[in-house]
Design a protein around this motif. Structure first.
Motif, PDB file in Angstrom:
ATOM      1  N   ALA A   1      37.459  35.451  38.032  1.00 18.95           N
ATOM      2  CA  ALA A   1      36.855  35.175  39.335  1.00 18.95           C
ATOM      3  C   ALA A   1      35.834  36.246  39.736  1.00 18.95           C
ATOM      4  O   ALA A   1      34.700  35.922  40.122  1.00 18.95           O
ATOM      5  N   GLU A   2      36.212  37.496  39.644  1.00 19.59           N
ATOM      6  CA  GLU A   2      35.302  38.562  40.082  1.00 19.59           C
ATOM      7  C   GLU A   2      34.066  38.678  39.192  1.00 19.59           C
ATOM      8  O   GLU A   2      32.948  38.803  39.715  1.00 19.59           O
ATOM      9  N   PRO A   3      34.197  38.650  37.850  1.00 23.18           N
ATOM     10  CA  PRO A   3      32.963  38.642  37.037  1.00 23.18           C
ATOM     11  C   PRO A   3      32.064  37.443  37.330  1.00 23.18           C
ATOM     12  O   PRO A   3      30.833  37.579  37.367  1.00 23.18           O
ATOM     13  N   ALA A   4      32.660  36.280  37.537  1.00 24.91           N
ATOM     14  CA  ALA A   4      31.857  35.097  37.863  1.00 24.91           C
ATOM     15  C   ALA A   4      31.144  35.281  39.190  1.00 24.91           C
ATOM     16  O   ALA A   4      29.972  34.888  39.348  1.00 24.91           O
ATOM     17  N   TYR A   5      31.844  35.890  40.159  1.00 24.37           N
ATOM     18  CA  TYR A   5      31.208  36.154  41.454  1.00 24.37           C
ATOM     19  C   TYR A   5      30.046  37.121  41.290  1.00 24.37           C
ATOM     20  O   TYR A   5      28.979  36.937  41.911  1.00 24.37           O
ATOM     21  N   ALA A   6      30.230  38.151  40.467  1.00 23.44           N
ATOM     22  CA  ALA A   6      29.165  39.134  40.272  1.00 23.44           C
ATOM     23  C   ALA A   6      27.926  38.486  39.672  1.00 23.44           C
ATOM     24  O   ALA A   6      26.786  38.765  40.086  1.00 23.44           O
ATOM     25  N   VAL A   7      28.123  37.597  38.689  1.00 25.71           N
ATOM     26  CA  VAL A   7      26.991  36.895  38.078  1.00 25.71           C
ATOM     27  C   VAL A   7      26.314  35.985  39.093  1.00 25.71           C
ATOM     28  O   VAL A   7      25.074  35.960  39.212  1.00 25.71           O
ATOM     29  N   LEU A   8      27.117  35.240  39.862  1.00 32.31           N
ATOM     30  CA  LEU A   8      26.547  34.323  40.847  1.00 32.31           C
ATOM     31  C   LEU A   8      25.801  35.072  41.939  1.00 32.31           C
ATOM     32  O   LEU A   8      24.725  34.635  42.382  1.00 32.31           O
ATOM     33  N   GLU A   9      26.335  36.196  42.338  1.00 30.38           N
ATOM     34  CA  GLU A   9      25.683  36.961  43.408  1.00 30.38           C
ATOM     35  C   GLU A   9      24.315  37.474  42.965  1.00 30.38           C
ATOM     36  O   GLU A   9      23.371  37.521  43.760  1.00 30.38           O
ATOM     37  N   ARG A  10      24.205  37.855  41.691  1.00 34.62           N
ATOM     38  CA  ARG A  10      22.909  38.355  41.196  1.00 34.62           C
ATOM     39  C   ARG A  10      21.849  37.262  41.165  1.00 34.62           C
ATOM     40  O   ARG A  10      20.653  37.542  41.340  1.00 34.62           O
ATOM     41  N   HIS A  11      22.259  36.030  40.941  1.00 38.39           N
ATOM     42  CA  HIS A  11      21.290  34.945  40.793  1.00 38.39           C
ATOM     43  C   HIS A  11      21.148  34.095  42.049  1.00 38.39           C
ATOM     44  O   HIS A  11      20.279  33.212  42.096  1.00 38.39           O
TER      45      HIS A  11
ATOM     46  N   LYS B   1      33.067  35.656  47.830  1.00 42.98           N
ATOM     47  CA  LYS B   1      33.958  36.328  46.882  1.00 42.98           C
ATOM     48  C   LYS B   1      35.405  35.842  47.058  1.00 42.98           C
ATOM     49  O   LYS B   1      36.082  35.497  46.075  1.00 42.98           O
ATOM     50  N   THR B   2      35.870  35.810  48.298  1.00 43.03           N
ATOM     51  CA  THR B   2      37.236  35.342  48.560  1.00 43.03           C
ATOM     52  C   THR B   2      37.401  33.886  48.150  1.00 43.03           C
ATOM     53  O   THR B   2      38.425  33.507  47.562  1.00 43.03           O
ATOM     54  N   ALA B   3      36.395  33.061  48.447  1.00 42.25           N
ATOM     55  CA  ALA B   3      36.470  31.639  48.105  1.00 42.25           C
ATOM     56  C   ALA B   3      36.571  31.450  46.592  1.00 42.25           C
ATOM     57  O   ALA B   3      37.359  30.616  46.115  1.00 42.25           O
ATOM     58  N   MET B   4      35.817  32.222  45.832  1.00 44.20           N
ATOM     59  CA  MET B   4      35.873  32.084  44.375  1.00 44.20           C
ATOM     60  C   MET B   4      37.189  32.628  43.823  1.00 44.20           C
ATOM     61  O   MET B   4      37.750  32.060  42.880  1.00 44.20           O
ATOM     62  N   GLN B   5      37.702  33.716  44.381  1.00 44.48           N
ATOM     63  CA  GLN B   5      39.009  34.215  43.945  1.00 44.48           C
ATOM     64  C   GLN B   5      40.099  33.168  44.181  1.00 44.48           C
ATOM     65  O   GLN B   5      40.982  32.976  43.337  1.00 44.48           O
ATOM     66  N   CYS B   6      40.046  32.511  45.315  1.00 40.82           N
ATOM     67  CA  CYS B   6      41.035  31.477  45.624  1.00 40.82           C
ATOM     68  C   CYS B   6      40.893  30.274  44.699  1.00 40.82           C
ATOM     69  O   CYS B   6      41.886  29.767  44.166  1.00 40.82           O
ATOM     70  N   SER B   7      39.683  29.807  44.513  1.00 43.90           N
ATOM     71  CA  SER B   7      39.474  28.584  43.732  1.00 43.90           C
ATOM     72  C   SER B   7      39.816  28.786  42.262  1.00 43.90           C
ATOM     73  O   SER B   7      40.386  27.895  41.620  1.00 43.90           O
ATOM     74  N   PHE B   8      39.500  29.943  41.696  1.00 43.98           N
ATOM     75  CA  PHE B   8      39.819  30.200  40.295  1.00 43.98           C
ATOM     76  C   PHE B   8      41.327  30.308  40.079  1.00 43.98           C
ATOM     77  O   PHE B   8      41.794  30.154  38.953  1.00 43.98           O
ATOM     78  N   SER B   9      42.073  30.570  41.149  1.00 44.12           N
ATOM     79  CA  SER B   9      43.534  30.650  41.035  1.00 44.12           C
ATOM     80  C   SER B   9      44.186  29.276  41.017  1.00 44.12           C
ATOM     81  O   SER B   9      45.362  29.155  40.641  1.00 44.12           O
ATOM     82  N   LEU B  10      43.479  28.234  41.411  1.00 42.91           N
ATOM     83  CA  LEU B  10      44.067  26.903  41.572  1.00 42.91           C
ATOM     84  C   LEU B  10      43.785  25.973  40.402  1.00 42.91           C
ATOM     85  O   LEU B  10      44.039  24.769  40.497  1.00 42.91           O
ATOM     86  N   THR B  11      43.292  26.516  39.286  1.00 34.72           N
ATOM     87  CA  THR B  11      42.837  25.669  38.180  1.00 34.72           C
ATOM     88  C   THR B  11      43.979  25.303  37.236  1.00 34.72           C
ATOM     89  O   THR B  11      43.962  25.647  36.048  1.00 34.72           O
ATOM     90  N   GLN B  12      44.991  24.650  37.753  1.00 36.36           N
ATOM     91  CA  GLN B  12      46.088  24.163  36.919  1.00 36.36           C
ATOM     92  C   GLN B  12      46.845  23.074  37.663  1.00 36.36           C
ATOM     93  O   GLN B  12      46.663  22.890  38.861  1.00 36.36           O
ATOM     94  N   ILE B  13      47.646  22.334  36.927  1.00 40.08           N
ATOM     95  CA  ILE B  13      48.565  21.369  37.533  1.00 40.08           C
ATOM     96  C   ILE B  13      49.967  21.739  37.059  1.00 40.08           C
ATOM     97  O   ILE B  13      50.133  22.405  36.031  1.00 40.08           O
ATOM     98  N   GLY B  14      50.981  21.299  37.794  1.00 38.80           N
ATOM     99  CA  GLY B  14      52.334  21.713  37.458  1.00 38.80           C
ATOM    100  C   GLY B  14      53.390  20.726  37.887  1.00 38.80           C
ATOM    101  O   GLY B  14      53.301  19.523  37.630  1.00 38.80           O
ATOM    102  N   GLU B  15      54.376  21.254  38.645  1.00 40.29           N
ATOM    103  CA  GLU B  15      55.591  20.489  38.907  1.00 40.29           C
ATOM    104  C   GLU B  15      55.342  19.193  39.669  1.00 40.29           C
ATOM    105  O   GLU B  15      55.986  18.173  39.399  1.00 40.29           O
ATOM    106  N   PHE B  16      54.392  19.169  40.615  1.00 44.51           N
ATOM    107  CA  PHE B  16      54.157  17.940  41.360  1.00 44.51           C
ATOM    108  C   PHE B  16      53.492  16.881  40.490  1.00 44.51           C
ATOM    109  O   PHE B  16      53.695  15.681  40.701  1.00 44.51           O
TER     110      PHE B  16
END
Length: 767
Positions: free
Chosen positions: A381-391, A326-341
């Motif tokens: 992130a959390e809905p995706a985790y819930a779906v993944l956890e069920r399957h 759950k924590t790993a998916m919350q972190c990874s879904f937060s990093l889905t962008q590019i920016g200043e660098f």
């Protein structure tokens, strides 16, 4: 009528467009970076229906300065010690993500038949998530106190430093136009050498300089000195073949270790914001709608690569670091962008002429799209985790749980051998770099001077003697430091079989010292054979057994250590952080900081009256009021505006507490009076030259001339807030807490900075 310079007209247009877009995007609650990009597009020659800039060269120059300020500010927020204290989890996650996304980006470019450098630069751009955008999203969504948010921010710090290294590597590749393993290793060694040299010398000299000149440092002087140091390092970095941005980052990271770091960051922020805005506006000027339409398919494919690649590989990286699914998916879904660098790398590739023209607008388009989708991805992130956890098969879930639970909360005890060898490696690296630097400086700068002053062979003898004298404290530390450490003693006494390897390591260090000496003698006096060996042995014995050299080495090392740890020492003098804090932060219960807004109902009430623990389930472990810290505050402790509370609780409890604070702040803003006579509390520091210094509170004029009231006073080097008395005499360094109307407080703020020869009269300052 004189004609206005194009540079001034362009700057006016840029700032007007940026100001308007800032207000609009602030109203829409969108990242200001996007507003700047839109402003740049509107002011660019690509927008025919709007006034446009006429001199793009000046704009590019300002944007280069903006990159320098952005990297300097990033360095001020960065600390090498933070990396060490983070442990292995963020490092594992960051390295996994960066390497994987660089591969994904490169293969995406190859799939469209782009050039090799385009693919490599695209991989670098896709590997770096946007610190600014993620910070903004977490703030807007109230997630900064969540544990996964702390992990994401730790990974972003690692990515920032790796991005700097990546910039240096890509610059090297751009110059050589090829990728060779040997050349790349040489570039890395070159980078490490100057990185260690600048950091060690900077930490030794700059804090001493700031300490000696502290009494002279007003905010204006501090700003000029800080920027002077920044651009001095920029010039130095460029002179040895690195980018200007790298030099700015290094100086920022050096200043970040000083006790003046917060003050420097405060005074530099307005300048950084100005030139940073110009940089992002210049990014928007590179947007070409026709190119975006032409390359719409690659843009969509790159967006998909970021979304899918970050969610998959970042999740894998966080799982490898020991986080739950759950924590790993919350972190990874937060990093889905590019920016200043990504913009900085694109600018680097364009300025070096190694990337195609279409890459820049493509990256800008991708960044704009992924910025808008970031909040939605975080919520997903959390809905995706819930779906993944069920399957997910039960066996897999159990294996992941066992792996996460088996990850250590804190760094475990290392073996004595690992600890000792790491210490020796660091010693050899640091003092070896210093020795090489001393030899290089003497041979390149001192030798021509001595050749002109002394005849041969005295010039060479003088060069050898001076070089060896300068080297002696570093050589002694290189050869015998840590040979009486706890690890060494434990290994020596635990097992007789350890003694031979320990002796071998010690002999290797002495041989390294002898090799440096032989190099100096061989290139100056040209002694060889028995005479040279005898001289080297004599010098080694002198260095190893000289009390004077030992004292010099210890003094140098102690000064460096004190400078490096002065911020921690200053903080520990106020209060020590609870030892259990690091352990708790690895679990659901962790520490977080909250600031009490001005005007909420809690102000003026005691902790007992507020009963926050029963209402929200949290515990207040410390209260920060200016430089004062109160650990484990009592029930009778008052809450004042601006207090910073260090609170312990679960993610849910901290989120509830934060929402309550925000609601109270909004309510206080809505019910606040609209007239200008609202009373405010302000904290003022009395410096040298203030007209109030040397006067009593009763006759200083603060009450009579400014209609303000002193409600508290802090004395320098004391941690208590004292009740003021009319007979108390104000001194330099006193901190006074004053209540009054905003206009009167503003006049008082100006008055306290006035020179000593000004006087007060009729409520204003008259000369």
């Amino acid at each position: 009528m004189s004609e206005l310079e194009p540079m001034i007209a362009d700057l006016a247009l840029i700032l007007i467009c940026a100001g308007v877009m800032t207000l609009i995007f602030k109203r829409l609650k969108q990242p200001l970076v996007l507003g700047y990009i839109v402003a740049g597009f509107l002011a660019s020659p690509n927008m025919p229906y709007m006034p446009s800039v006429t001199d793009m060269e000046n704009v590019h120059l300002w944007s280069d300065i903006g990159v320098i300020f952005l990297l300097f500010a990033l360095g001020l927020e960065f600390s090498f010690k933070k990396i060490v204290k983070m442990g292995s989890a963020p490092i594992i996650a960051a390295c996994t993500t960066i390497i994987s996304m660089m591969v994904v980006g490169a293969f995406t470019g190859y799939a469209f038949g782009w050039g090799e450098m385009d693919c490599i630069y695209l991989g670098g751009m896709l590997a770096m998530s946007s610190t600014t955008i993620i910070f903004k999203a977490f703030d807007d969504m109230g997630l900064r106190q969540q544990r996964f948010a702390g992990l994401v921010l730790s990974v972003l710090i690692i990515e920032d430093i790796l991005a700097i290294v990546l910039m240096v590597m890509l610059s090297t590749m751009a110059v050589s136009q090829q990728f060779e393993g040997t050349q790349m290793l040489g570039s890395i060694a070159y980078l490490v050498f100057f990185l260690v040299l600048w950091f060690v010398v900077g930490i030794y000299l700059i804090p001493l300089f700031l300490k000696k000149t502290r009494s002279l440092m007003s905010d204006e002087t501090m700003l000029i000195v800080a920027l002077g140091l920044c651009f001095g390092m920029v010039v130095l970095a460029a002179s040895v073949g690195f980018s200007a941005a790298f030099g700015a980052f290094i100086m920022g990271s050096i200043l970040a270790e000083t006790i003046e770091a917060e003050r420097i960051e405060h005074v530099v922020t307005p300048v950084k914001d100005l030139f940073g805005a110009i940089f992002f506006v210049s990014v928007g000027m590179m947007v070409d709608v026709s190119l975006i339409i032409e390359y719409i398919v690659p843009i969509l494919c790159i967006i998909a690569a970021i979304m899918v690649g970050q969610t998959l590989f970042s999740t894998l990286g966080f799982l490898l670091s020991g986080q739950s699914l759950k924590t790993a998916m919350q972190c990874s879904f937060s990093l889905t962008q590019i920016g200043e660098f990504a913009f900085i790398l694109a600018t680097l590739g364009t300025s070096l002429g190694v990337t195609s023209d279409f890459l820049y607008p493509i990256v800008v388009a991708v960044s704009v799209f992924t910025t808008f989708t970031t909040p939605y991805m975080i919520r997903l992130a959390e809905p995706a985790y819930a779906v993944l956890e069920r399957h997910l098969p039960t066996r897999w879930k159990n294996a992941l749980d066992r792996y996460a639970n088996g990850a250590p909360d804190v760094v475990g005890h290392e073996s004595h051998w690992n600890s000792y060898l790491k210490q020796v490696a660091v010693i050899i690296l640091i003092y070896g770099v210093l020795c090489v630097a001393v030899v290089a400086i003497m041979f390149n700068f001192a030798q021509p001077l001595l050749d002109g002053l002394l005849p041969a062979p005295w010039n060479n003898i003088a060069l050898a003697v001076i070089t060896i004298i300068l080297l002696s404290p570093f050589l002694r530390l290189l050869m015998i430091k840590r040979n009486h450490s706890e690890e060494f003693q434990a290994l020596w006494t635990d097992n007789h079989f350890n003694r031979a390897p320990l002796i071998a390591v010690q002999l290797l260090r002495i041989v390294l010292g002898a090799a440096i000496l032989s190099y100096v003698l061989g290139h100056t006096v040209h002694w060889s054979g028995t005479l040279g060996l005898f001289v080297i042995i004599a010098i080694l014995f002198t260095i190893l057994f000289s009390r004077r050299i030992k004292k010099q080495g210890l003094l140098l090392e102690q000064t460096f250590t004190d400078n490096l740890t002065q911020r921690e020492q200053r903080a520990s003098q106020q209060a020590n952080r609870p030892k259990f804090a690091g352990s708790l932060m690895q679990r659901d219960v962790h520490l977080s900081n909250f600031t009490i807004p001005v005007g909420i109902d809690w102000c003026g009430h005691t902790l007992a009256e507020l009963n926050l623990g029963r209402k929200y389930g949290i515990q207040i472990v410390s209260l920060l009021r200016g430089p004062l810290r109160i650990n484990i505050p009592s029930a009778a402790t008052l809450i004042l505006p601006g207090d910073r509370l260090q609170v312990i609780g679960s993610d849910k409890q901290l989120a509830t507490f934060g929402q309550a604070l925000e609601q109270l702040s909004v309510a206080a803003t809505k019910t606040a009076t609209s007239v200008d006579d609202e009373m405010k509390l302000r904290r003022l520091y009395l410096e040298f030259g203030s007209p109030f210094v040397g006067k009593t509170i009763g006759n200083c004029g603060i009450r009579d001339d400014f209609h303000c009231l002193i409600v508290g006073i802090e004395f320098e080097d004391e941690e208590a807030l004292h009740t003021p008395t009319p007979t108390h005499t104000l001194h330099i360094g006193d901190i006074i807490w004053v209540v009054g109307e905003e206009a009167n407080l503003a006049r008082l703020e100006i008055a306290k900075e006035a020179p000593a020869h000004t006087r007060l009269g009729s409520g204003v300052i008259q000369k």
